[in-house]
Each structure stands twice: as C-alpha cells, then as structure tokens.
Write an enzyme that holds these catalytic residues in place. Structure first.
Site, mmCIF file in Angstrom:
data_model
loop_
_atom_site.group_PDB
_atom_site.id
_atom_site.type_symbol
_atom_site.label_atom_id
_atom_site.label_comp_id
_atom_site.label_asym_id
_atom_site.label_seq_id
_atom_site.Cartn_x
_atom_site.Cartn_y
_atom_site.Cartn_z
ATOM 1 N N HIS A 281 0.836 -1.205 0.000
ATOM 2 C CA HIS A 281 0.000 0.000 0.000
ATOM 3 C C HIS A 281 0.866 1.249 0.000
ATOM 4 O O HIS A 281 0.450 2.273 -0.543
ATOM 5 C CB HIS A 281 -0.910 0.000 1.238
ATOM 6 N N LYS B 242 2.725 2.801 -6.306
ATOM 7 C CA LYS B 242 2.444 4.223 -6.070
ATOM 8 C C LYS B 242 3.677 5.084 -6.312
ATOM 9 O O LYS B 242 3.560 6.309 -6.442
ATOM 10 C CB LYS B 242 1.916 4.438 -4.653
ATOM 11 N N PHE C 232 -7.975 5.713 5.750
ATOM 12 C CA PHE C 232 -8.397 6.492 6.901
ATOM 13 C C PHE C 232 -9.568 5.801 7.595
ATOM 14 O O PHE C 232 -10.392 5.138 6.965
ATOM 15 C CB PHE C 232 -8.839 7.890 6.469
#
Length: 408
Positions: free
Chosen positions: A300, A330, A394
């Site tokens: 992640h 990413k 979140f």
C-alpha cells in the site's frame, strides 16, 4: 457453497496509461505519471503535484444524456469497464441475456457538489444547476451510471471505505460469487483527479513538496519521503465463477483466492501494524497459503512517513527472510485513493501475466524499517504464481487480496 472465483477481464484509465499495453510498458520501465497542475497554485494549494490523467473523449461513445450524468470518476470508470468487458468477451447481447452485478469503490464526488454550489451562489437559480448534477454528486455515481449504461441487473452498490474502497469492492464481489449468489460481477474503483477533491488533503500537509522533480516525488519506503502525491482514474475487473467462465470459453487471467480485512479501532488517521498484519494473515488463511508461498507483494505504501513505517513493520513481521519481492506501484502512479485497491490488483495481474515485478522507483536510502524489506528497486523478470495486494485507509480500514495463476 464454495465456488472458485476468477478474473476474465481487466481495464484501467490511469496516469501511467489508458490501456493495458501502455500500462504494462510503464510498469516494466518504471515510468512515472506524476506532474504539476499549475491551476492548484492559483487555487491556493501548497503542493501542485498530481497524477496527470487524460480526459476521456466520450462523444460518439455515449449519448448526450448519458454523458451529462457522469461525474469525472464515472467517466474514467466507464472507459475502464468498457475495456474489461471487451477483454472478457462480454458484449451487449450477453449483458442483455444474463444477470451481471456491479460493485465499485468510490468515496467522494467533490467537483459536482462544488460546481453546483458555485452556480447557486452566483445565479440563485436551482434550474441552472442541470438535471445531471444529482447523478454526478451522489456517492453512488459510478455504480448507477455503469449499471444504466451497460444494462446491469445484478448486485449494485458502492463501497465507501477510503483508500481501501477499490480493494474491498473486489473482496465483496469475490465473496458473493464464492457463495453462489452471482456468476459475474464488474468490480473496481474510481477516483476524481480534480483539485476540488484534494484541497482538504493539501490542508493537512499530506502531499509531497518535491515540486522541482515531480517524477521523483513519490518515494515509498525511502528515508527521505515527504508525503504522497494525489492521483486517480479508474480500474475495473470482471470477476466470474470458474465453471461459468469455462462454459462460455472465456480466457482466465488468474484466480482470486483470498480476501482479508480488519479495522484498527484507533485514531481516525493513524495506521496500525497490527491491523495491517491481521488483514494480510486473513487473506492468506482464506487462500490456504503460507508466507513462503507468496512471490510478490504490491504494498500500500503511499510515501508518507508514518504510513510506510507502519506497513514496513507489518511486512517485516510476516515476510522476514521469505522470498517474496515487495514494491509499491504508487512510486509511479502516486496515490490513486479510492481507485488504488482495484488498480493495484490490475497492475499485479499485468505483472503476473507478463512475468515481471515492477520496481519501487525513487528508493535511494532505506530507513530503519524499510532496510529489513525485500524491496524490488529495479524491474525483476520472474514468474509470479502468487501475489498479495495491500490497501489501507483512513478510519482504520484494511483490505488484502490474494491472486494465483490458475494452475497453482
């Protein structure tokens, strides 16, 4: 019921490519899709960095009314879904005669809401907002538009789970097919790229300030990382029951065989190595595999100081001295937010299909946590039989997915 679940089609509309062949080349070459949006500087952003995503040209593909109802992220999702259905050999006649579901991850529709407000504030006339605005501004904008355009008549809902939204959508689709409740589900994630959807993140100093070198700004696991880069687009996957796919002669790309989830139960923006590890362990248990069986982990890691540190702790706990290579795509795409869990599974399938591990670019110096990881900092040519993909968000939401080559 314990049906097998396979992937028969994938599509993506991203900053590293708007078709699978281009995306494959970008991943293999370690090519970044990050750039500068000058409009953000004028708007008041601290950081103008973003993934540069091409706007789809929908005229000629959809009629005027259909186009009017699409939010930005729904436009991307339509293009990704179109490609996924094409690859899966699913055409309009098949959709008309069969029940196909749709589960997409999406957690904001800021642009439509803000533009509607601006019209009202200036003109004081609600009729000028436009009849398509409501379908653009609802959080279910992607699902409602895709189901209407493609005529989908199966399960139909949106997963709103922050940056794990796209991953959870695939996990839920997998569970429904595994239980025999659906034969085919279009799953994915979509994220608007406009500045309106990103201003609140900029306000809390989430973004990198490495504006002199945009392609080097996203630095997952690197000691000198200073924040993530927002990005977006959409990714779509056709999930299908194994025997159903075989019966219609579909090409099977891989098998989805594990889904794990957890909630941290702590601070709203605080990651947890315990929660991250639990999601991974559950996914591997569901897939009936051990850590030694995993060949590659698409982390992640978003390039934030604490988030990368916590994930590195969880990965070290489970995969220390194991052979699995680790990288975060990413580093090339930036953080594709609500789309990321789906796009990163698509990227993982592309790697599996083409026998390589994409590099974690911009990794120059390890810190005390990342130095323990088996990081792929350059492209590695190798066969990948088992892949684990992580997504955390979140609110403490965690998701992990396991895919296998079908013959494994």
């Amino acid at each position: 019921m314990n049906k097998r679940v396979v992937v028969t089609g994938i599509g993506a509309w991203a900053c590293i490519g708007t078709d699978i062949d281009t995306i494959k080349c970008s991943l293999y070459e370690g090519k970044s899709g990050i750039g500068i949006d000058k409009a953000r500087i004028a708007y008041g952003f601290r950081s103008p960095l973003t993934g540069i995503v091409e706007k789809p040209q929908l005229k000629g593909l959809l009629d005027r009314r259909q186009r009017a109802c699409l939010s930005e992220e729904a436009e991307y999702a339509y293009m990704a879904a179109r490609e996924a259905f094409r690859m899966a050999g699913v055409d309009s006649s098949y959709l008309a005669g069969n029940e196909v579901g749709c589960i997409f991850g999406n957690d904001s529709t800021a642009e439509a809401v803000i533009k509607g407000y601006q019209i009202m504030a200036e003109k004081h006339d609600s009729e000028l907002v436009g009849s398509g605005s409501i379908f653009q501004s609802m959080n279910s904008t992607v699902n409602m538009n895709l189901c209407s355009i493609f005529g989908l008549r199966g399960i139909n809902f949106t997963v709103s789970a922050a940056c794990a939204s796209g991953s959870h959508s695939i996990g839920l689709g997998y569970m429904l097919i595994k239980q025999g409740l659906q034969d085919m589900i279009l799953c994915g994630g979509a994220q608007e790229v406009n500045m309106y959807g990103m201003s609140s993140f900029d306000a809390i100093r989430t973004f990198s300030m490495r504006t002199d070198e945009p392609d080097k700004a996203s630095r997952p696991f690197d000691r000198d990382r200073d924040g993530l880069i927002p990005s977006g687009g959409a990714a779509a996957l056709v999930l299908e029951e194994y025997e159903h796919a075989r019966a219609r002669g579909a090409e099977i790309l891989c098998e989805v065989c594990g889904y794990g989830f957890s909630s941290n139960g702590g601070g709203i923006s605080q990651p947890s190595d315990e929660g991250s590890a639990l999601a991974m362990m559950r996914a591997m248990k569901d897939a009936a595999i051990e850590a030694d069986d995993v060949d590659y982990i698409n982390a992640h890691a978003t390039s934030t100081p604490r988030g990368d540190m916590v994930e590195a702790m969880a990965l070290s706990r489970l995969f220390d001295k194991k052979h699995a290579w680790i990288s975060s795509t990413k580093s090339m795409t930036g953080h594709e937010c609500w789309m990321a869990g789906a796009s990163e599974l698509v990227y993982s399938i592309v790697m599996m299909q083409n026998n390589f591990v994409a590099p974690n670019i911009n990794f120059m110096n390890p810190d005390e946590y990342s130095e323990k990881l088996h990081l792929a900092t350059k492209t590695i040519d190798m066969e990948l039989d088992v892949i684990l993909s992580n997504s955390f968000g979140f609110g403490g939401t965690n998701s992990a997915l396991v895919i296998k080559k079908l013959n494994k």
